[in-house]
Structure formats: C-alpha cells, structure tokens
Design a protein around this motif. Sequence first.
Motif, PDB file in Angstrom:
ATOM      1  N   MET A 250      51.978  34.416  10.969  1.00  0.00           N
ATOM      2  CA  MET A 250      51.031  34.732  12.045  1.00  0.00           C
ATOM      3  C   MET A 250      50.488  36.156  11.958  1.00  0.00           C
ATOM      4  SD  MET A 250      52.810  32.732  15.212  1.00  0.00           S
ATOM      5  CE  MET A 250      51.366  32.582  16.244  1.00  0.00           C
ATOM      6  N   LYS A 251      50.901  36.851  10.896  1.00  0.00           N
ATOM      7  CA  LYS A 251      50.429  38.234  10.676  1.00  0.00           C
ATOM      8  C   LYS A 251      50.697  39.108  11.915  1.00  0.00           C
ATOM      9  CE  LYS A 251      48.502  36.783   6.814  1.00  0.00           C
ATOM     10  NZ  LYS A 251      49.624  36.189   6.110  1.00  0.00           N
ATOM     11  N   LEU A 252      51.920  39.040  12.415  1.00  0.00           N
ATOM     12  CA  LEU A 252      52.308  39.881  13.549  1.00  0.00           C
ATOM     13  C   LEU A 252      53.337  40.901  13.066  1.00  0.00           C
ATOM     14  CD1 LEU A 252      52.800  37.157  16.345  1.00  0.00           C
ATOM     15  CD2 LEU A 252      50.891  38.764  16.122  1.00  0.00           C
ATOM     16  N   PRO A 253      53.310  42.129  13.605  1.00  0.00           N
ATOM     17  CA  PRO A 253      54.277  43.138  13.152  1.00  0.00           C
ATOM     18  C   PRO A 253      55.721  42.714  13.469  1.00  0.00           C
ATOM     19  CG  PRO A 253      52.639  44.092  14.668  1.00  0.00           C
ATOM     20  CD  PRO A 253      52.394  42.629  14.629  1.00  0.00           C
ATOM     21  N   LYS A 254      56.604  42.907  12.491  1.00  0.00           N
ATOM     22  CA  LYS A 254      58.007  42.520  12.700  1.00  0.00           C
ATOM     23  C   LYS A 254      58.593  43.226  13.916  1.00  0.00           C
ATOM     24  CE  LYS A 254      59.196  41.408   7.994  1.00  0.00           C
ATOM     25  NZ  LYS A 254      59.891  41.745   6.785  1.00  0.00           N
ATOM     26  N   SER A 255      58.199  44.494  14.102  1.00  0.00           N
ATOM     27  CA  SER A 255      58.793  45.263  15.212  1.00  0.00           C
ATOM     28  C   SER A 255      58.464  44.615  16.564  1.00  0.00           C
ATOM     29  CB  SER A 255      58.281  46.705  15.179  1.00  0.00           C
ATOM     30  OG  SER A 255      56.874  46.680  15.194  1.00  0.00           O
ATOM     31  N   ASP A 256      57.267  44.037  16.700  1.00  0.00           N
ATOM     32  CA  ASP A 256      56.899  43.352  17.951  1.00  0.00           C
ATOM     33  C   ASP A 256      57.810  42.158  18.203  1.00  0.00           C
ATOM     34  OD1 ASP A 256      54.821  45.057  18.212  1.00  0.00           O
ATOM     35  OD2 ASP A 256      53.252  43.509  18.381  1.00  0.00           O
ATOM     36  N   ILE A 257      58.055  41.403  17.122  1.00  0.00           N
ATOM     37  CA  ILE A 257      58.867  40.179  17.285  1.00  0.00           C
ATOM     38  C   ILE A 257      60.303  40.574  17.636  1.00  0.00           C
ATOM     39  CG2 ILE A 257      59.572  38.008  16.180  1.00  0.00           C
ATOM     40  CD1 ILE A 257      57.165  38.482  14.232  1.00  0.00           C
ATOM     41  N   PHE A 280      62.020  29.071  22.754  1.00  0.00           N
ATOM     42  CA  PHE A 280      60.736  29.080  22.031  1.00  0.00           C
ATOM     43  C   PHE A 280      59.592  29.406  23.005  1.00  0.00           C
ATOM     44  CE2 PHE A 280      62.602  26.477  18.489  1.00  0.00           C
ATOM     45  CZ  PHE A 280      62.178  27.288  17.440  1.00  0.00           C
ATOM     46  N   ILE A 281      59.652  28.793  24.192  1.00  0.00           N
ATOM     47  CA  ILE A 281      58.574  29.008  25.173  1.00  0.00           C
ATOM     48  C   ILE A 281      58.551  30.483  25.610  1.00  0.00           C
ATOM     49  CG2 ILE A 281      57.796  28.471  27.528  1.00  0.00           C
ATOM     50  CD1 ILE A 281      58.795  25.577  27.066  1.00  0.00           C
ATOM     51  N   GLU A 282      59.731  31.019  25.920  1.00  0.00           N
ATOM     52  CA  GLU A 282      59.785  32.415  26.391  1.00  0.00           C
ATOM     53  C   GLU A 282      59.307  33.376  25.300  1.00  0.00           C
ATOM     54  OE1 GLU A 282      63.842  32.838  27.618  1.00  0.00           O
ATOM     55  OE2 GLU A 282      63.473  31.865  29.553  1.00  0.00           O
ATOM     56  N   LEU A 283      59.735  33.116  24.063  1.00  0.00           N
ATOM     57  CA  LEU A 283      59.321  33.992  22.965  1.00  0.00           C
ATOM     58  C   LEU A 283      57.806  33.918  22.764  1.00  0.00           C
ATOM     59  CD1 LEU A 283      60.078  35.909  20.641  1.00  0.00           C
ATOM     60  CD2 LEU A 283      60.476  33.881  19.206  1.00  0.00           C
ATOM     61  N   SER A 284      57.257  32.723  22.819  1.00  0.00           N
ATOM     62  CA  SER A 284      55.808  32.611  22.594  1.00  0.00           C
ATOM     63  C   SER A 284      55.044  33.297  23.724  1.00  0.00           C
ATOM     64  CB  SER A 284      55.382  31.162  22.396  1.00  0.00           C
ATOM     65  OG  SER A 284      55.063  30.548  23.600  1.00  0.00           O
ATOM     66  N   ASN A 285      55.553  33.185  24.958  1.00  0.00           N
ATOM     67  CA  ASN A 285      54.874  33.852  26.079  1.00  0.00           C
ATOM     68  C   ASN A 285      54.866  35.373  25.896  1.00  0.00           C
ATOM     69  OD1 ASN A 285      54.295  31.457  27.317  1.00  0.00           O
ATOM     70  ND2 ASN A 285      55.920  31.594  28.851  1.00  0.00           N
ATOM     71  N   LEU A 286      56.013  35.928  25.472  1.00  0.00           N
ATOM     72  CA  LEU A 286      56.076  37.384  25.282  1.00  0.00           C
ATOM     73  C   LEU A 286      55.157  37.837  24.143  1.00  0.00           C
ATOM     74  CD1 LEU A 286      59.893  38.265  25.658  1.00  0.00           C
ATOM     75  CD2 LEU A 286      58.020  38.873  27.203  1.00  0.00           C
ATOM     76  N   LEU A 287      55.222  37.101  23.022  1.00  0.00           N
ATOM     77  CA  LEU A 287      54.388  37.487  21.871  1.00  0.00           C
ATOM     78  C   LEU A 287      52.903  37.352  22.204  1.00  0.00           C
ATOM     79  CD1 LEU A 287      56.288  35.909  18.837  1.00  0.00           C
ATOM     80  CD2 LEU A 287      55.837  38.337  19.218  1.00  0.00           C
ATOM     81  N   PHE A 288      52.573  36.298  22.948  1.00  0.00           N
ATOM     82  CA  PHE A 288      51.177  36.072  23.318  1.00  0.00           C
ATOM     83  C   PHE A 288      50.682  37.210  24.228  1.00  0.00           C
ATOM     84  CE2 PHE A 288      47.914  34.151  26.101  1.00  0.00           C
ATOM     85  CZ  PHE A 288      46.975  33.844  25.127  1.00  0.00           C
ATOM     86  N   THR A 289      51.515  37.603  25.206  1.00  0.00           N
ATOM     87  CA  THR A 289      51.122  38.678  26.130  1.00  0.00           C
ATOM     88  C   THR A 289      50.937  39.982  25.360  1.00  0.00           C
ATOM     89  OG1 THR A 289      52.550  37.594  27.730  1.00  0.00           O
ATOM     90  CG2 THR A 289      51.731  39.743  28.353  1.00  0.00           C
TER      91      THR A 289
END
Length: 294
Positions: A250-257, A280-289
Amino acid sequence: MKTMGEQKLSNIKTIKEILERHGFTFSKSLGQNFLVNPGVCPKIAEMGNAQKGFGIIEIGTGIGVLTCELAKRAEKVVAIEIDQRLMPVLEETLSDFDNIKVINNDVLKVDLHQLIQDEFKGLDVAVCANLPYYITSPIVMSLLESRLPIKSITVMVQKEAAQRLCALPASRDVGAVSIAVRYFCDPKILFNVSRGSFMPAPNVDSAVIRLDVREQTPQNVLDEHFFFNMVRASFSQRRKTIVNSISSVMKLPKSDIINCLEQLSISPTVRAEQLTLDEFIELSNLLFTNKQAR
Ligand code: SAM
C-alpha cells in the motif's frame, strides 16, 4: 419413454445413458464434475433453504440433478449454466417441472440484482450450487460484494477451499477471503463429500458449506475499500509481518503502521493470520485516518 420424474436422475446408469444419447463430453476447463451420489443433492437442497417461500438461484446445473431437488422443495428455481451443449439435455431432464427457468450464460455476466427483482417477487432468496472449482472464490466474493438481497449461499467446493472460506480469524487456515467472508456472513462447513461421488471423479475431496448472509455488515468500518485493500495486502506475503506486507503493497511508511499497531497494543511483529476481524477493522480505521490527515 419414461418421464424424468419416473426415472432416477441421480442413478449413474440413467445419467450415463442421457449423456451418451446427447453425445456429451465433459469439459475440464468448465469444472464439469457431475454429482452421481444420490444422497448428496437432497441434502444440499434441504440444508440450503430450498423450501416454501424461497426462490433459489442455482449456478452450474450440469444435467440438472441438483436443480430437480431444489425445484421439488422451493417455489421457484432460476438456474444459470454457461455450457450451451447442456441446454437440450436440460430440456429433457427438467421437463416435469414448471417452476424452473434456465439461463444459458456465465454467472459472472448476469445482473443478479435485476434477476432477483424480475423473478423472485415476494420470495426470500438463497443460492445453492455445486460450484465449478476453477472460479469458486470469484463467484462467492462477487455474490457477497454485490450485496445481493439473499439469505444464504450453500455451495459444494473443494475441501481446502471450504476450510479457507470458513476459517476463523486468527487460525491456521485463515486468508484474506476468510476475513471477507466473515465480514459479510456467518459461515459453516456442513458435510464432506468424497471424490467418488462425482463423474468424472476429481482428484480432491469436497465439502458443502453454508454462508448465512448478515443483515448488516460491521458498521464501524470508516472506508470499506481501504479495509479490503489492507486485508488483501496483509495476507499478500504470508511469511512477512503485516508491517512489511502492508507497507510494501500500500506504499505506506512502516513507522505509521507500527504507530497504529502500538495504539492498539498489538506487537509490530504480528502476522496476518494472528489478527481478529475487529483488530483488522481497528487497524484499517487508524491507518485510513492517518492517511487522510497527511
Ligand atoms: N450441478 C451439477 C452437478 O452437481 O452435477 C454440475 C456441477 S459442475 C461441478 C459445475 C457446472 O458449472 C458445470 O455444469 C459447468 O458447465 C458450469 N459452469 C462452469 N463455469 C460456469 C460459469 N462461469 N457460469 C455458469 N455455469 C458455469
């Protein structure tokens, strides 16, 4: 000549005789392994909601062994079969029934929302099928993702596919498709079917599963598209941690995840098969925000 009602369509001799008379040869590429065990179709029909008040969509009729059992029990059956060569066979084998409509098309090209509106007014709807194994997951996922107004999907699939589709999150067999199935429904394996129940016999065993479709999918997902992308990314490289898989796909910075996982008190070395649906839902919500805020 006897009508089909008088003959036993589940009898292997009858099936062979019909296929021979029509000069039919099996197509491997269409996943044509026809059921010849007389005990299986009535069980699929009974456990698959074929009953008064229900309309049934069948996918892949073969010569109609399951179609007949569905039509005996449900109000109406709409059966979709891709192979044009089976149309004259079905005209013969289904001739005793006036509550079956056969559509000669690829199920993935049929507008099932429209079909349900046109054919099943006032009825509850369920899907029943002995699925062609080469497209099990695309068919199941397209039925679920298109949010059809259906109560259940009862299908025969390869045993390994059954285990994958019905796997619990945070268990050994879980994959992206298991999480997606659980998001939309409550799945269970009903019974196993041995390879000898088919003609020709495949080289794998099978199982019948039932997916009871939820009236509501989880309401707390901020962005469904992002959620499913993240689940697929998480399982894309099973040996890697989800930090590595999600960041590379998803080309997201590792530090964010890692940050998001820490907020959820989840170890940054976690792998996809260890997470629950809620995680999975909570993680996706945080990453999306996070992504929106950037
Ligand atoms: N229901 C029959 C039985 O149990 O004996 C046949 C099951 S056989 C495993 C799968 C059937 O699906 C075959 O008749 C095949 O031609 C049909 N089929 C394959 N791909 C299809 C598609 N994309 N759309 C509709 N039918 C398809």
